[in-house]
Design a protein around this motif. Structure first.
Motif, PDB file in Angstrom:
ATOM      1  N   THR A   1     -36.968 -88.108 -29.829  1.00 12.25           N
ATOM      2  CA  THR A   1     -38.383 -88.543 -29.134  1.00 12.25           C
ATOM      3  C   THR A   1     -39.140 -87.246 -28.176  1.00 12.25           C
ATOM      4  OG1 THR A   1     -39.548 -90.026 -28.024  1.00 12.25           O
ATOM      5  CG2 THR A   1     -37.178 -89.657 -27.491  1.00 12.25           C
ATOM      6  N   HIS A   2     -40.706 -87.704 -28.982  1.00 17.02           N
ATOM      7  CA  HIS A   2     -41.086 -86.483 -27.941  1.00 17.02           C
ATOM      8  C   HIS A   2     -42.540 -87.073 -26.768  1.00 17.02           C
ATOM      9  CE1 HIS A   2     -42.424 -85.754 -31.798  1.00 17.02           C
ATOM     10  NE2 HIS A   2     -41.950 -84.954 -31.720  1.00 17.02           N
TER      11      HIS A   2
ATOM     12  N   ARG B   1     -47.882 -80.097 -32.307  1.00 17.81           N
ATOM     13  CA  ARG B   1     -47.112 -80.656 -33.025  1.00 17.81           C
ATOM     14  C   ARG B   1     -46.225 -79.943 -33.389  1.00 17.81           C
ATOM     15  NH1 ARG B   1     -44.171 -83.893 -34.692  1.00 17.81           N
ATOM     16  NH2 ARG B   1     -43.708 -84.733 -37.288  1.00 17.81           N
TER      17      ARG B   1
ATOM     18  N   ASP C   1     -36.716 -94.032 -27.331  1.00 21.00           N
ATOM     19  CA  ASP C   1     -37.983 -93.365 -27.402  1.00 21.00           C
ATOM     20  C   ASP C   1     -38.768 -93.497 -25.910  1.00 21.00           C
ATOM     21  OD1 ASP C   1     -40.905 -94.553 -28.430  1.00 21.00           O
ATOM     22  OD2 ASP C   1     -41.136 -95.563 -25.944  1.00 21.00           O
TER      23      ASP C   1
ATOM     24  N   GLU D   1     -40.583 -99.654 -29.402  1.00 21.63           N
ATOM     25  CA  GLU D   1     -40.908 -98.089 -30.312  1.00 21.63           C
ATOM     26  C   GLU D   1     -39.421 -97.907 -30.364  1.00 21.63           C
ATOM     27  OE1 GLU D   1     -44.241 -97.285 -31.133  1.00 21.63           O
ATOM     28  OE2 GLU D   1     -44.303 -95.816 -30.018  1.00 21.63           O
TER      29      GLU D   1
ATOM     30  N   GLU E   1     -42.039 -92.642 -23.186  1.00 25.76           N
ATOM     31  CA  GLU E   1     -43.475 -92.603 -22.868  1.00 25.76           C
ATOM     32  C   GLU E   1     -43.461 -92.418 -21.371  1.00 25.76           C
ATOM     33  OE1 GLU E   1     -45.167 -93.765 -25.243  1.00 25.76           O
ATOM     34  OE2 GLU E   1     -44.123 -94.674 -26.401  1.00 25.76           O
TER      35      GLU E   1
ATOM     36  N   ARG F   1     -41.747 -90.094 -41.813  1.00 19.70           N
ATOM     37  CA  ARG F   1     -41.247 -89.537 -41.276  1.00 19.70           C
ATOM     38  C   ARG F   1     -40.526 -89.315 -40.230  1.00 19.70           C
ATOM     39  NH1 ARG F   1     -45.386 -90.563 -36.341  1.00 19.70           N
ATOM     40  NH2 ARG F   1     -43.922 -89.271 -36.017  1.00 19.70           N
TER      41      ARG F   1
ATOM     42  N   HIS G   1     -36.080 -99.116 -38.643  1.00 18.24           N
ATOM     43  CA  HIS G   1     -36.363 -98.895 -40.085  1.00 18.24           C
ATOM     44  C   HIS G   1     -35.552 -97.819 -40.710  1.00 18.24           C
ATOM     45  CE1 HIS G   1     -39.005 -97.058 -43.094  1.00 18.24           C
ATOM     46  NE2 HIS G   1     -39.761 -97.728 -42.501  1.00 18.24           N
TER      47      HIS G   1
ATOM     48  N   LYS H   1     -37.199 -98.043 -34.245  1.00 22.20           N
ATOM     49  CA  LYS H   1     -36.419 -96.656 -34.837  1.00 22.20           C
ATOM     50  C   LYS H   1     -35.242 -97.033 -35.264  1.00 22.20           C
ATOM     51  CE  LYS H   1     -39.375 -93.511 -32.396  1.00 22.20           C
ATOM     52  NZ  LYS H   1     -39.101 -91.973 -31.207  1.00 22.20           N
TER      53      LYS H   1
ATOM     54  N   LEU I   1     -42.467-103.934 -38.776  1.00 25.29           N
ATOM     55  CA  LEU I   1     -42.501-104.432 -38.159  1.00 25.29           C
ATOM     56  C   LEU I   1     -43.741-104.342 -37.138  1.00 25.29           C
ATOM     57  CD1 LEU I   1     -38.910-104.200 -36.808  1.00 25.29           C
ATOM     58  CD2 LEU I   1     -39.695-105.669 -37.867  1.00 25.29           C
TER      59      LEU I   1
ATOM     60  N   ARG J   1     -36.151 -80.813 -33.578  1.00 26.96           N
ATOM     61  CA  ARG J   1     -34.637 -80.234 -33.943  1.00 26.96           C
ATOM     62  C   ARG J   1     -33.894 -79.417 -33.349  1.00 26.96           C
ATOM     63  NH1 ARG J   1     -38.276 -83.819 -36.514  1.00 26.96           N
ATOM     64  NH2 ARG J   1     -37.422 -83.782 -38.474  1.00 26.96           N
TER      65      ARG J   1
HETATM   66  C1  LIG Z   1     -42.401 -94.291 -35.606  1.00 21.87           C
HETATM   67  C2  LIG Z   1     -43.225 -94.544 -33.895  1.00 21.87           C
HETATM   68  C3  LIG Z   1     -42.088 -95.357 -33.733  1.00 21.87           C
HETATM   69  C4  LIG Z   1     -42.629 -93.047 -33.238  1.00 21.87           C
HETATM   70  O1  LIG Z   1     -42.528 -93.493 -32.194  1.00 21.87           O
HETATM   71  P1  LIG Z   1     -43.700 -92.292 -31.427  1.00 21.87           P
HETATM   72  O2  LIG Z   1     -43.784 -93.345 -29.803  1.00 21.87           O
HETATM   73  O3  LIG Z   1     -45.224 -92.458 -32.466  1.00 21.87           O
HETATM   74  O4  LIG Z   1     -43.772 -90.777 -31.269  1.00 21.87           O
HETATM   75  P2  LIG Z   1     -42.158 -90.064 -30.516  1.00 21.87           P
HETATM   76  O5  LIG Z   1     -42.402 -89.040 -29.969  1.00 21.87           O
HETATM   77  O6  LIG Z   1     -40.961 -90.812 -29.870  1.00 21.87           O
HETATM   78  O7  LIG Z   1     -41.111 -90.681 -31.648  1.00 21.87           O
HETATM   79  C5  LIG Z   1     -41.441 -89.601 -32.853  1.00 21.87           C
HETATM   80  C6  LIG Z   1     -39.966 -89.204 -34.184  1.00 21.87           C
HETATM   81  O8  LIG Z   1     -39.679 -90.582 -34.634  1.00 21.87           O
HETATM   82  C7  LIG Z   1     -39.436 -89.949 -35.251  1.00 21.87           C
HETATM   83  N1  LIG Z   1     -39.651 -91.334 -36.664  1.00 21.87           N
HETATM   84  C8  LIG Z   1     -40.861 -91.174 -36.984  1.00 21.87           C
HETATM   85  N2  LIG Z   1     -40.865 -92.157 -38.368  1.00 21.87           N
HETATM   86  C9  LIG Z   1     -39.862 -93.418 -37.733  1.00 21.87           C
HETATM   87  C10 LIG Z   1     -39.138 -93.925 -38.882  1.00 21.87           C
HETATM   88  N3  LIG Z   1     -40.102 -94.964 -39.443  1.00 21.87           N
HETATM   89  N4  LIG Z   1     -38.444 -94.478 -38.554  1.00 21.87           N
HETATM   90  C11 LIG Z   1     -37.553 -93.812 -37.586  1.00 21.87           C
HETATM   91  N5  LIG Z   1     -37.856 -92.752 -36.742  1.00 21.87           N
HETATM   92  C12 LIG Z   1     -38.929 -92.287 -37.192  1.00 21.87           C
HETATM   93  C13 LIG Z   1     -39.631 -88.660 -36.164  1.00 21.87           C
HETATM   94  O9  LIG Z   1     -38.410 -88.259 -35.989  1.00 21.87           O
HETATM   95  C14 LIG Z   1     -40.550 -88.847 -34.943  1.00 21.87           C
HETATM   96  O10 LIG Z   1     -40.532 -87.315 -34.595  1.00 21.87           O
HETATM   97  P3  LIG Z   1     -40.577 -85.939 -35.647  1.00 21.87           P
HETATM   98  O11 LIG Z   1     -42.094 -86.678 -36.527  1.00 21.87           O
HETATM   99  O12 LIG Z   1     -40.475 -85.254 -35.131  1.00 21.87           O
HETATM  100  O13 LIG Z   1     -39.703 -85.953 -36.373  1.00 21.87           O
HETATM  101  C15 LIG Z   1     -44.769 -94.965 -33.815  1.00 21.87           C
HETATM  102  O14 LIG Z   1     -45.105 -94.018 -34.317  1.00 21.87           O
HETATM  103  C16 LIG Z   1     -44.829 -96.280 -34.656  1.00 21.87           C
HETATM  104  O15 LIG Z   1     -45.124 -95.960 -36.249  1.00 21.87           O
HETATM  105  N6  LIG Z   1     -44.740 -97.709 -34.291  1.00 21.87           N
HETATM  106  C17 LIG Z   1     -45.498 -98.727 -35.260  1.00 21.87           C
HETATM  107  C18 LIG Z   1     -44.347 -99.024 -35.538  1.00 21.87           C
HETATM  108  C19 LIG Z   1     -43.751-100.107 -34.574  1.00 21.87           C
HETATM  109  O16 LIG Z   1     -43.036 -99.229 -32.971  1.00 21.87           O
HETATM  110  N7  LIG Z   1     -43.327-101.073 -34.497  1.00 21.87           N
HETATM  111  C20 LIG Z   1     -42.596-102.480 -33.502  1.00 21.87           C
HETATM  112  C21 LIG Z   1     -41.686-103.418 -33.778  1.00 21.87           C
HETATM  113  S1  LIG Z   1     -41.210-103.629 -32.812  1.00 21.87           S
END
Ligand SMILES: CC(C)(COP(=O)(O)OP(=O)(O)OC[C@H]1O[C@@H](n2cnc3c(N)ncnc32)[C@H](O)[C@@H]1OP(=O)(O)O)[C@@H](O)C(=O)NCCC(=O)NCCS
Length: 218
Positions: free
Chosen positions: A83-84, A39, A105, A147, A107, A70, A154, A151, A161, A47
């Protein structure tokens, strides 16, 4: 991600040194002392890239902290995204006067189980994906796009969503997508002019699926 976003969005992709780079004190406080090594590595690369993206906009190296939900907290007047995944990390930033929101995003490019596919894709999406060329895990593409859409949505709207709240349509030749957001989510949004649709670009290679979207002004 440079290939997926408009030229005025600043993009930074992590190089090998960035995963063990330096955090600013406010960023270190967000990560906390107890974070696992993986992490810490991901957060640090995000960052370092975020501050490089800010520099690409001509802005100083302000800390990019994390909100309780987050989401990354960008300096006033800036929208951005991080994204990571395993060995890939990127951040993008843009002037809020130019874009309402930015999302992206990445993957790993791998097959999803039928159960996960059903959780991600609407039945009509699965039917369309079945007609696309073989050799690509199209459900993973839809997952990445959703995803990205979250982003974008939100930080702007502040509401949840589900994966079935977005209906993705792909153009595989152009590498573009459009997404319709469920009307019930748009109608319930607590902000003026929530986006009813979000469009962007995607790219697929052997290792990664990437997607990104920048929402223009109303
Ligand atoms: C938030 C989320 C999209 C992150 O995606 P992930 O594939 O898990 O991880 P990624 O590495 O691509 O992205 C992580 C980064 O997203 C960012 N992030 C986290 N929550 C976020 C939010 N609510 N809004 C925007 N960016 C967010 C952060 O910068 C995070 O990195 P950090 O914690 O190091 O700062 C995912 O965890 C999630 O909650 N998904 C469920 C909601 C969703 O996607 N619904 C579908 C709607 S169509």
């Amino acid at each position: 991600m440079r290939d997926l976003l408009p030229p005025t969005v600043a993009v930074a992709v992590a190089g090998p040194q960035d995963w063990s780079g330096v955090l600013l004190p406010a960023e270190r406080a967000c990560l906390g002392d107890q974070a696992a090594a993986s992490r810490r590595r991901d957060f640090t690369a995000g960052r370092v890239c975020a501050r490089r993206a800010l520099a690409g906009l001509g802005l100083p190296a302000t800390p990019v902290t994390s909100a309780p939900d987050r989401s990354p907290v960008w300096p006033a007047g800036v929208v951005g995204t991080i994204t990571h995944t395993r060995d890939y990390c990127a951040a993008a930033a843009a002037h809020a006067a130019e874009f309402r929101s930015v999302g992206m995003d990445a993957e790993q490019h791998r097959d999803l189980t039928p159960r996960v596919r059903r959780a991600i894709c609407l039945p009509e999406e699965e039917a369309e994906l079945g007609r696309l060329p073989a050799g690509v895990s199209w459900p993973t593409v839809v997952f990445s796009i959703k995803e990205t859409v979250y982003k974008v949505w939100h930080p702007l709207v502040g509401t949840w969503l589900d994966f079935h709240d977005a209906r993705v349509t792909l153009d595989p030749d152009a590498g573009t997508f459009t997404t319709q957001i469920a009307p019930r989510r748009v109608d319930a949004a607590p902000v003026p002019d929530p986006p009813a649709s979000i469009a962007g670009r995607f790219a697929v290679d052997a290792a990664l699926v990437r997607s990104a979207a920048a929402l223009p002004p109303r």
